[in-house]
Design an enzyme around this catalytic site. Structure first.
Site, PDB file in Angstrom:
ATOM      1  CG  ASP A 117       5.973  39.626   6.956  1.00  0.00           C
ATOM      2  OD1 ASP A 117       6.255  40.232   5.906  1.00  0.00           O
ATOM      3  OD2 ASP A 117       5.516  40.203   7.962  1.00  0.00           O
ATOM      4  CG  ASP A 118       7.387  39.668   1.043  1.00  0.00           C
ATOM      5  OD1 ASP A 118       7.007  38.867   0.180  1.00  0.00           O
ATOM      6  OD2 ASP A 118       8.058  40.697   0.804  1.00  0.00           O
ATOM      7  CE  LYS A 124       3.890  43.462   8.487  1.00  0.00           C
ATOM      8  NZ  LYS A 124       5.182  42.871   8.928  1.00  0.00           N
ATOM      9  CG  ASP A 163       3.791  45.870   4.352  1.00  0.00           C
ATOM     10  OD1 ASP A 163       3.837  47.095   4.543  1.00  0.00           O
ATOM     11  OD2 ASP A 163       4.755  45.108   4.584  1.00  0.00           O
ATOM     12  CB  CYS A 180       2.145  47.383   7.447  1.00  0.00           C
ATOM     13  SG  CYS A 180       3.930  47.411   7.699  1.00  0.00           S
ATOM     14  NE  ARG A 204       6.108  48.355  11.681  1.00  0.00           N
ATOM     15  CZ  ARG A 204       6.765  47.803  10.664  1.00  0.00           C
ATOM     16  NH1 ARG A 204       6.460  46.588  10.258  1.00  0.00           N
ATOM     17  NH2 ARG A 204       7.751  48.449  10.078  1.00  0.00           N
ATOM     18  CG  ASP A 251      10.544  47.216   7.976  1.00  0.00           C
ATOM     19  OD1 ASP A 251       9.494  47.875   8.029  1.00  0.00           O
ATOM     20  OD2 ASP A 251      10.738  46.292   7.161  1.00  0.00           O
TER      21      ASP A 251
END
Ligand code: 9PG
Length: 599
Positions: free
Chosen positions: A265-266, A382, A384, A426, A441, A445
């Site tokens: 992820d990030d 993903k 986002d 997302c 999503r 979160d």
């Protein structure tokens, strides 16, 4: 409860004081002239087709066009199922005259832009729902009524419910608004609008929403056939501090775990916008990271916020012409800021610029980035913060609506990634991406905490958008009908650890059960070295029940939330695949849990 046609109106773009033009409408098929535009309406029994044409000699900018109905024979309180705009937007039932639209509380423009199709504040007393809504009242024997748009990739569809304003006629009004976001229409051109449907008179709320979603999915070519997803994600354990060492340590630990995808992820990227270079915490390059994951027998997954760029990123420095612009009263005020996250730095206190997804070179760039990360070895992306191109601003092609800008960006990413890649949306305006993503999503979160206190609200009215597992639970229950009709639902990650978290074991279990019953994606976000045999047993149960629920969804019966219309915090979820959960959304405890052996 009955919808009685009342008026057609159009809001033209003229700065912030857009003139609204209105004409009475009694529900007839016909052409209705409103200033420079003409609205054509073709009325069928449950489905209205419509379009807007520019009759003037010059281009006109259109903010919105709406069909307005009076809601007759309703017995208050009137409840509205409010579908949120994007992944993280709270979705549940509100009461007219009691609840408010959060945009009316002051707030922050970036949050309004992120969470509503129209970033301007709603009117006092108004409730809105995006894309679809279900209305219910208190009359005995009444059945709920669905009103929705039969598509969302060309423009947003906002349903606005307002208390009656006419003292002699206090019935509420429902506006079905095609939100075009100031897109210009050239002289003599026609814009076809998404059909408006209404359906009621029998089926329950779940059946109505499933039926609507099934037709949307079918008409828009939804990608609904990807495998049930089980995996690992770095975010909810390591957040921005993730390192290559953490990744490798978890890959080693994962030997004994049934994960397919392993998603970084990030935190790995050199800068927001510079996706192909890694940060100091990741000595390897992207293909090195993908090889490590692949070498451990997993599918490499990668997070990107493809439409955001940090002001000091290489891409923003080199290609300032790819950025959307902020214009005030026709005057250019520099690049458009579409999000704010201090943790990202970026040279402007965390403010991020938005890519202009109507600019052909910016689209080629997106296509190239997606192709490059897939080539580097990441077939799972993903994507986002993808609401960014929907923010009001100056774009190279002023003729595109916010929905078209978001969709063009996604289409470019899909072209680059190829049709075999798994794309997870997302922070995405859900209506814009049916047919291009494999999964979305569908909630805010989770966090290593169950709920937040009122005093933790950062922006008035938007507490429900802040990370908290209780907030993710609400949307997992209220959007279960989307699963495998529009895409695969990603309810957000499981957290199975019992240390390094403020989520108690009972709440962690309740959340895991909700993910299971929903049949949605099951990604674990823990330092695997913290997990014990109990955590493993819980994951095995989630996967077995999740697969059974997912199989039922593939057969056309996604999990249902029986108290969907009862209030702001739905608590129950049932899958005909064999599991039923009743939660206490306030405390995160499980009130009732029953399963049939899914094997
Ligand atoms: C990475 C994270 C994770 C997470 C995403 C998204 O409103 N907000 O300030 C806000 C911040 C972060 C956020 C969502 C909303 O999380 O959903 O899974 O990938 O980005 O930065």
């Amino acid at each position: 409860m009955q919808l009685v046609p009342l008026a057609i109106d159009v809001v033209l773009s003229e700065g912030d004081t857009s003139p609204t033009l209105t004409t009475p409408w009694s529900g007839d098929t016909g052409a209705f002239r409103l200033g420079p535009v003409e609205v054509h309406v073709e009325v069928g029994p449950n489905r209205t087709k419509w379009s807007v044409a520019n009759q003037a000699t010059g281009a006109v900018g259109i903010r919105s066009v709406a069909l307005v109905y009076r809601l007759m024979d309703s017995t208050p309180p009137i409840r509205m199922f409010r579908n949120g705009y994007q992944s993280w937007s709270p979705t549940a039932t509100a009461v007219l005259g009691l609840d408010v639209d959060p945009s009316t509380l002051g707030g922050h423009e970036l949050l309004r832009a992120a969470h509503h199709a129209d970033q301007r504040p709603a009117r006092a007393g108004e409730l809105r729902s995006e894309w679809t809504t279900v209305l219910a009242d208190d009359a005995p024997g009444e059945s709920p009524l669905l009103v929705g748009f039969m598509g969302g990739d060309h423009h947003d569809g906002t349903l606005r419910l307002v208390p009656g304003t006419d003292p002699g006629q206090p019935a509420p009004e429902l506006r079905a608004e095609a939100f075009l976001g100031d897109a210009t229409l050239a002289s003599g051109r026609v814009r076809i609008l998404h059909d408006v449907v209404h359906n009621g008179g029998g089926p329950g709320v779940s059946e109505l929403l499933e039926e609507w979603a099934t037709s949307i999915g079918r008409e828009a070519g939804a990608r609904t056939q990807a495998d049930y997803q089980v995996g690992w994600c770095s975010w909810y354990q390591y957040f921005h501090q993730v390192t290559e060492h953490d990744l490798l340590a978890n890959l080693t630990e994962a030997d004994r775990w049934p994960f397919d995808v392993f998603q970084i992820d990030d935190g790995y990227q050199a800068a927001i916008g510079d996706w192909l270079d890694t940060s100091d915490q990741f000595p390897s390059d992207l293909s090195g990271l993908a090889s490590a994951i692949r070498g451990a027998g997993r599918t490499p997954g990668l997070w990107l916020a493809p439409f955001l760029v940090a002001p000091d990123s290489e891409v923003a420095q080199r290609h300032p012409d790819w950025l959307a612009r902020r214009t005030v009263g026709g005057v250019d005020r520099g690049p458009l800021r579409t999000w704010w996250n201090p943790a990202w730095g970026g040279g402007l206190d965390g403010y991020m610029y938005g890519l202009d997804t109507t600019h052909p070179d910016a689209l080629s760039h997106l296509e190239h980035v997606a192709a490059a990360v897939v080539d580097a070895g990441f077939p799972y992306l993903k994507l986002d913060f993808t609401f960014s191109p929907s923010v009001d601003g100056g774009y190279a092609d002023p003729g595109q609506t916010p929905a078209e800008r978001v969709r063009s960006g996604f289409d470019a990413l899909r072209r680059g990634a190829g049709s075999d890649a798994f794309l997870l949306g997302c922070g995405v305006p859900l209506a814009h991406v049916v047919g291009v993503v494999d999964a979305n999503r569908i909630g805010p979160d989770v966090a290593p905490v169950w709920a937040l206190g009122r005093d933790e609200e950062i922006v008035p009215g938007y507490l429900g958008t802040q990370p908290a597992t209780a907030h993710a639970l609400t949307n997992t229950l209220s959007r279960s009908w989307m699963h495998r009709n529009l895409w695969l639902n990603d309810p957000d990650c499981l957290m199975l650890r019992s240390s390094d978290t403020a989520l108690g074991p009972e709440s962690a279990r309740t959340w895991a059960r909700a993910v299971a019953v929903s049949g949605g994606m099951a990604l674990v976000s823990d330092d695997l070295s913290l997990l014990d045999g109990k955590a493993r047993a819980l994951l095995d149960e989630v996967i077995a029940l999740g697969r059974a629920s997912d199989d039922a969804a593939r057969q056309g019966r996604p999990a249902r939330c029986p108290d969907l219309l009862d209030g702001p915090s739905p608590s129950r979820l049932h899958s005909i695949g064999g599991s039923t959960l009743e939660t206490d959304p306030t405390t995160g405890t499980t009130r009732e849990w029953s399963t049939r052996d899914p094997t």
